[in-house]
Design an enzyme around this catalytic site. Structure first.
Site, PDB file in Angstrom:
ATOM      1  N   CYS A  45      45.253  54.559  37.071  1.00  0.00           N
ATOM      2  CA  CYS A  45      46.154  54.829  35.933  1.00  0.00           C
ATOM      3  C   CYS A  45      45.400  55.517  34.802  1.00  0.00           C
ATOM      4  O   CYS A  45      45.903  56.466  34.191  1.00  0.00           O
ATOM      5  CB  CYS A  45      46.756  53.537  35.400  1.00  0.00           C
ATOM      6  SG  CYS A  45      47.776  52.632  36.572  1.00  0.00           S
ATOM      7  N   CYS A  71      44.000  49.302  35.180  1.00  0.00           N
ATOM      8  CA  CYS A  71      44.176  50.070  36.417  1.00  0.00           C
ATOM      9  C   CYS A  71      43.361  51.364  36.355  1.00  0.00           C
ATOM     10  O   CYS A  71      43.689  52.277  35.588  1.00  0.00           O
ATOM     11  CB  CYS A  71      45.669  50.373  36.599  1.00  0.00           C
ATOM     12  SG  CYS A  71      46.060  51.569  37.874  1.00  0.00           S
TER      13      CYS A  71
END
Length: 107
Positions: free
Chosen positions: A32, A29
């Site tokens: 993230c 991600c």
């Protein structure tokens, strides 16, 4: 450095009653990974007041299922063993996250 939450330790940390901030993330991600250094910095900044850490949704599954995490990064906040639902975030900037942590501390 931020705390590493796992299915084995997360419930105990939440139940401790301390303020807790959990970042649900994964290595694949992009947002993230961009947020990761912010989480580490804030974990250091608030080390004596809040347990701030990361929960890898690819390695752990129970908590993300329990709290219905559908997108990441999602950040949950806990105090006195209970989730503070009004503070939940999907994505964050350092300043917005710091503001939520400060709100958590005054609850």
């Amino acid at each position: 450095m931020s705390y590493k939450f796992t299915d084995e330790n997360v419930n105990e940390v939440i139940a401790s009653g301390h303020p807790v901030v959990i970042d649900f993330w994964a290595t694949w991600c992009g947002p993230c990974m961009a947020l990761a250094p912010v989480i580490d910095e804030l974990a250091e900044e608030f080390a004596d007041q809040v347990v701030i850490g990361k929960y890898n949704v690819d390695e752990e599954t129970e908590l993300s299922g329990q709290y219905r995490i559908m997108s990441i990064p999602t950040i949950l906040f806990f105090k006195n063993g209970e989730q503070v639902r009004d503070l939940r975030m999907t994505g964050a900037t350092k300043e917005s996250l710091r503001e939520r942590i400060e709100k958590l501390l005054v609850l």
